[in-house]
Design a protein around this motif. Structure first.
Motif, PDB file in Angstrom:
ATOM      1  N   LYS A 196       0.824  -1.210   0.000  1.00  0.00           N
ATOM      2  CA  LYS A 196       0.000   0.000   0.000  1.00  0.00           C
ATOM      3  C   LYS A 196       0.857   1.258   0.000  1.00  0.00           C
ATOM      4  O   LYS A 196       0.509   2.260  -0.629  1.00  0.00           O
ATOM      5  N   VAL A 197       1.971   1.217   0.709  1.00  0.00           N
ATOM      6  CA  VAL A 197       2.875   2.372   0.714  1.00  0.00           C
ATOM      7  C   VAL A 197       3.348   2.659  -0.704  1.00  0.00           C
ATOM      8  O   VAL A 197       3.324   3.801  -1.175  1.00  0.00           O
ATOM      9  N   ALA A 198       3.780   1.609  -1.426  1.00  0.00           N
ATOM     10  CA  ALA A 198       4.279   1.795  -2.788  1.00  0.00           C
ATOM     11  C   ALA A 198       3.181   2.255  -3.738  1.00  0.00           C
ATOM     12  O   ALA A 198       3.459   2.972  -4.708  1.00  0.00           O
ATOM     13  N   ALA A 199       1.941   1.856  -3.472  1.00  0.00           N
ATOM     14  CA  ALA A 199       0.828   2.215  -4.359  1.00  0.00           C
ATOM     15  C   ALA A 199       0.358   3.650  -4.143  1.00  0.00           C
ATOM     16  O   ALA A 199      -0.117   4.300  -5.076  1.00  0.00           O
ATOM     17  N   LYS A 200       0.518   4.160  -2.922  1.00  0.00           N
ATOM     18  CA  LYS A 200      -0.094   5.444  -2.583  1.00  0.00           C
ATOM     19  C   LYS A 200       0.888   6.569  -2.271  1.00  0.00           C
ATOM     20  O   LYS A 200       0.488   7.731  -2.187  1.00  0.00           O
ATOM     21  N   MET A 201       2.173   6.238  -2.094  1.00  0.00           N
ATOM     22  CA  MET A 201       3.145   7.261  -1.703  1.00  0.00           C
ATOM     23  C   MET A 201       4.362   7.223  -2.602  1.00  0.00           C
ATOM     24  O   MET A 201       4.729   6.171  -3.130  1.00  0.00           O
ATOM     25  N   SER A 202       4.999   8.358  -2.730  1.00  0.00           N
ATOM     26  CA  SER A 202       6.309   8.415  -3.363  1.00  0.00           C
ATOM     27  C   SER A 202       7.349   7.938  -2.350  1.00  0.00           C
ATOM     28  O   SER A 202       7.079   7.895  -1.143  1.00  0.00           O
ATOM     29  N   PRO A 203       8.564   7.597  -2.798  1.00  0.00           N
ATOM     30  CA  PRO A 203       9.603   7.229  -1.832  1.00  0.00           C
ATOM     31  C   PRO A 203       9.886   8.332  -0.809  1.00  0.00           C
ATOM     32  O   PRO A 203      10.117   8.046   0.369  1.00  0.00           O
ATOM     33  N   SER A 204       9.837   9.592  -1.240  1.00  0.00           N
ATOM     34  CA  SER A 204      10.092  10.678  -0.286  1.00  0.00           C
ATOM     35  C   SER A 204       8.967  10.784   0.742  1.00  0.00           C
ATOM     36  O   SER A 204       9.207  11.044   1.925  1.00  0.00           O
ATOM     37  N   GLY A 205       7.734  10.559   0.286  1.00  0.00           N
ATOM     38  CA  GLY A 205       6.615  10.557   1.227  1.00  0.00           C
ATOM     39  C   GLY A 205       6.712   9.399   2.193  1.00  0.00           C
ATOM     40  O   GLY A 205       6.427   9.539   3.390  1.00  0.00           O
ATOM     41  N   ALA A 206       7.135   8.246   1.680  1.00  0.00           N
ATOM     42  CA  ALA A 206       7.322   7.080   2.539  1.00  0.00           C
ATOM     43  C   ALA A 206       8.415   7.336   3.555  1.00  0.00           C
ATOM     44  O   ALA A 206       8.305   6.936   4.724  1.00  0.00           O
ATOM     45  N   CYS A 207       9.469   8.027   3.141  1.00  0.00           N
ATOM     46  CA  CYS A 207      10.572   8.333   4.061  1.00  0.00           C
ATOM     47  C   CYS A 207      10.070   9.169   5.238  1.00  0.00           C
ATOM     48  O   CYS A 207      10.445   8.930   6.393  1.00  0.00           O
ATOM     49  N   SER A 208       9.215  10.139   4.955  1.00  0.00           N
ATOM     50  CA  SER A 208       8.655  10.972   6.027  1.00  0.00           C
ATOM     51  C   SER A 208       7.801  10.145   6.980  1.00  0.00           C
ATOM     52  O   SER A 208       7.852  10.325   8.206  1.00  0.00           O
ATOM     53  N   LEU A 209       6.998   9.249   6.413  1.00  0.00           N
ATOM     54  CA  LEU A 209       6.175   8.362   7.236  1.00  0.00           C
ATOM     55  C   LEU A 209       7.051   7.497   8.133  1.00  0.00           C
ATOM     56  O   LEU A 209       6.802   7.360   9.336  1.00  0.00           O
ATOM     57  N   TYR A 210       8.101   6.909   7.547  1.00  0.00           N
ATOM     58  CA  TYR A 210       8.973   6.029   8.318  1.00  0.00           C
ATOM     59  C   TYR A 210       9.789   6.806   9.351  1.00  0.00           C
ATOM     60  O   TYR A 210      10.123   6.269  10.408  1.00  0.00           O
ATOM     61  N   ALA A 211      10.099   8.054   9.053  1.00  0.00           N
ATOM     62  CA  ALA A 211      10.812   8.870  10.036  1.00  0.00           C
ATOM     63  C   ALA A 211       9.950   9.090  11.277  1.00  0.00           C
ATOM     64  O   ALA A 211      10.437   9.029  12.414  1.00  0.00           O
ATOM     65  N   GLN A 212       8.645   9.356  11.055  1.00  0.00           N
ATOM     66  CA  GLN A 212       7.746   9.516  12.201  1.00  0.00           C
ATOM     67  C   GLN A 212       7.611   8.208  12.979  1.00  0.00           C
ATOM     68  O   GLN A 212       7.636   8.195  14.216  1.00  0.00           O
ATOM     69  N   ALA A 213       7.494   7.102  12.254  1.00  0.00           N
ATOM     70  CA  ALA A 213       7.419   5.803  12.925  1.00  0.00           C
ATOM     71  C   ALA A 213       8.699   5.522  13.701  1.00  0.00           C
ATOM     72  O   ALA A 213       8.664   4.940  14.792  1.00  0.00           O
ATOM     73  N   GLY A 214       9.830   5.946  13.155  1.00  0.00           N
ATOM     74  CA  GLY A 214      11.092   5.774  13.860  1.00  0.00           C
ATOM     75  C   GLY A 214      11.148   6.584  15.139  1.00  0.00           C
ATOM     76  O   GLY A 214      11.642   6.110  16.171  1.00  0.00           O
ATOM     77  N   ARG A 215      10.623   7.798  15.083  1.00  0.00           N
ATOM     78  CA  ARG A 215      10.585   8.627  16.301  1.00  0.00           C
ATOM     79  C   ARG A 215       9.694   7.994  17.360  1.00  0.00           C
ATOM     80  O   ARG A 215       9.993   8.047  18.565  1.00  0.00           O
ATOM     81  N   ASP A 216       8.599   7.389  16.915  1.00  0.00           N
ATOM     82  CA  ASP A 216       7.727   6.672  17.857  1.00  0.00           C
ATOM     83  C   ASP A 216       8.510   5.574  18.571  1.00  0.00           C
ATOM     84  O   ASP A 216       8.456   5.444  19.802  1.00  0.00           O
ATOM     85  N   LEU A 217       9.240   4.760  17.791  1.00  0.00           N
ATOM     86  CA  LEU A 217      10.003   3.662  18.384  1.00  0.00           C
ATOM     87  C   LEU A 217      11.091   4.176  19.308  1.00  0.00           C
ATOM     88  O   LEU A 217      11.289   3.659  20.420  1.00  0.00           O
ATOM     89  N   ALA A 218      11.823   5.187  18.849  1.00  0.00           N
ATOM     90  CA  ALA A 218      12.936   5.710  19.630  1.00  0.00           C
ATOM     91  C   ALA A 218      12.469   6.336  20.933  1.00  0.00           C
ATOM     92  O   ALA A 218      13.158   6.233  21.972  1.00  0.00           O
ATOM     93  N   THR A 219      11.317   6.968  20.913  1.00  0.00           N
ATOM     94  CA  THR A 219      10.782   7.581  22.132  1.00  0.00           C
ATOM     95  C   THR A 219      10.545   6.534  23.207  1.00  0.00           C
ATOM     96  O   THR A 219      10.776   6.754  24.396  1.00  0.00           O
ATOM     97  N   PHE A 220      10.093   5.359  22.795  1.00  0.00           N
ATOM     98  CA  PHE A 220       9.875   4.274  23.746  1.00  0.00           C
ATOM     99  C   PHE A 220      11.186   3.651  24.209  1.00  0.00           C
ATOM    100  O   PHE A 220      11.278   3.163  25.332  1.00  0.00           O
TER     101      PHE A 220
END
Length: 351
Positions: free
Chosen positions: A110-134
Motif C-alpha cells: 500500500k505504501v508503494a501504491a499510494k506514496m512516493s519514496p520521499s513521502g514514505a521516508c517521512s512516514l517512516y521517520a515519524q514511525a522511527g521517532r515513535d520507536l525511539a521515544t519508547f
C-alpha cells in the motif's frame, strides 16, 4: 520466591573472552508483557551480566503503553547497552499501534501504491521517532522480497513493495533512511529472497529452488550499495539448491551467507538470522545444532525466541554449545570473535 533459581543465581556465569563474545551474539525473546514477568526480569539480569546482548519483542510481549515502557526500562537498566528490537514493518506486522500512541504504518504494498519514496521516508521517520521515544533501537525490516500475492508469508499480507527490483530498493532506502533519522537501525530481509516461496518458513523450510531467480538479489544489491545501506541483513529459512545443494536453509548455509552475501555482494555489516526456533529448523534439528551451524555459516546475531521450550539457562547453554563445537572442530573461535566484533561495532555506532 525466585523463579528459575538456577539461572537467577548465575550458574556458569561468563568468566572469559569467549563467553562474553557468545553473549554478544544472542538476540533473545522472553515470556510476558509486563516488567513483573519472571522471564523478562531474568533476561534483564542476563543482559546486565553481559550474557545476552540483544532482546526482541514479539506480539506476546506487547501490553499497554505503560507495560511496554516498563519492560524497556527494565532492559535498559544498569550500564549494559542492549540492542532492543521489534518488527515494525507496517500493516499486519506492527506490534505497536494507535492504542500505544503510534503512527499507523500501512503495509509495504500500500505504501508503494499510494506514496512516493520521499513521502514514505517521512512516514517512516515519524514511525522511527515513535520507536525511539519508547526506547527501541532496532527495527526488523524492511522487506526486500519480490511481491507474489500467492506467497503465504509475504505476498498474502502485502508485506512486499512490488515486483520491480528498483522500486523495491527505492522504498527500502526510504525505510532505512526514515528510521535511521530517528536513530533506529534496520535489518533488511529475507535474504536471498522469500517472495516467491510457495510455503511459509514459520512452519517448514521454504524451498525456493524452483522459483527463485537472480532478480531477487537485485533489491539487496541496490540497497547494500546505496548511501542508506542497512546496519543488518536478515537471512531467511530458505532452501536454494543451486547454491546450497546439501539442503541447508540460508540461515545455516555458508555458501549463501559467506559465499553469496559476504563474498559476491560484499556485505560487511551484521548478518542476523531469522528465529532459530521457527518450525523451519526446529522440526529437523535442535537449538544447539542450529546455533552452531548459523555461526559457522557466517551469521553474527542469532535470534532465538525462546518461548516454546522455554529455557531460562539459554545463555549459559549457548556458551557450552560453542565451547564443545570448537573442541570438536565444528567451529572456529576466530569466527565467534569476528561475529562479536561486528555486533560490538554496531552497538558503538548506536550509542
Amino acid at each position: 520466591m525466585i523463579a528459575y533459581p538456577g539461572a537467577w543465581l548465575g550458574w556458569f556465569r561468563p568468566r572469559d573472552e569467549l563467553a562474553a563474545a557468545v553473549g554478544d551474539l544472542l538476540l533473545v525473546g522472553f515470556h510476558g508483557s509486563t516488567s513483573a514477568s519472571p522471564s523478562a526480569r531474568l533476561l534483564a539480569r542476563q543482559v546486565r551480566r553481559g550474557q545476552v546482548g540483544a532482546v526482541f519483542f514479539v506480539s506476546e510481549n506487547i501490553g499497554t503503553t505503560e507495560d511496554v515502557v516498563g519492560l524497556l526500562r527494565l532492559f535498559r537498566a544498569g550500564t549494559a547497552r542492549p540492542l532492543l528490537a521489534i518488527d515494525h514493518e507496517g500493516g499486519v506486522v506492527q506490534r505497536l499501534t494507535k492504542a500505544h500512541g503510534f503512527t499507523r504504518v500501512p503495509a509495504a504494498r500500500k505504501v508503494a501504491a499510494k506514496m512516493s519514496p520521499s513521502g514514505a521516508c517521512s512516514l517512516y521517520a515519524q514511525a522511527g521517532r515513535d520507536l525511539a521515544t519508547f526506547g527501541f533501537n532496532v527495527n526488523l525490516g524492511p522487506v526486500l522480497d519480490v511481491d507474489d500475492p500467492t506467497n503465504p508469508a509475504i505476498g498474502f499480507h502485502g508485506r512486499a513493495y512490488g515486483k520491480d527490483p528498483r522500486l523495491i530498493a527505492s522504498y527500502a532506502q526510504a525505510f532505512v533512511e526514515g528510521f535511521g533519522s530517528a536513530g533506529v537501525m534496520c535489518a533488511a530481509k529475507h535474504f536471498p529472497g522469500h517472495g516467491r516461496a510457495v510455503n511459509d518458513s514459520h512452519d517448514e523450510a521454504a524451498d525456493i529452488s524452483a522459483t527463485w531467480t537472480e532478480a531477487e538479489l537485485e533489491p539487496f544489491t541496490q540497497l547494500l550499495s546505496s548511501c542508506h545501506a542497512p546496519a543488518m541483513v536478515m537471512t531467511g529459512h530458505l532452501r536454494l539448491s543451486q547454491l546450497s545443494p546439501d539442503g541447508r536453509p540460508a540461515t545455516i548455509s555458508a555458501p549463501i551467507v559467506t559465499g553469496l552475501l559476504r563474498g559476491r555482494l560484499g556485505y560487511q555489516g551484521v548478518v542476523v538470522t531469522d528465529d532459530l526456533d521457527m518450525g523451519a529448523l526446529s522440526r529437523s534439528m535442535g537449538r544447539r545444532e542450529a546455533f552452531v551451524q548459523a555461526i559457522a555459516a557466517g551469521s553474527d546475531l542469532l535470534m532465538i525466541k525462546n518461548l516454546f521450550g522455554y529455557d531460562p539457562l539459554l545463555p549459559q547453554r549457548a556458551v557450552g554449545w560453542v565451547r564443545s563445537a570448537i573442541a570438536r572442530g565444528e567451529l572456529k573461535e576466530e569466527r565467534v570473535m569476528e561475529a562479536a566484533e561486528r555486533v560490538r561495532a554496531l552497538r558503538e555506532k548506536m550509542f
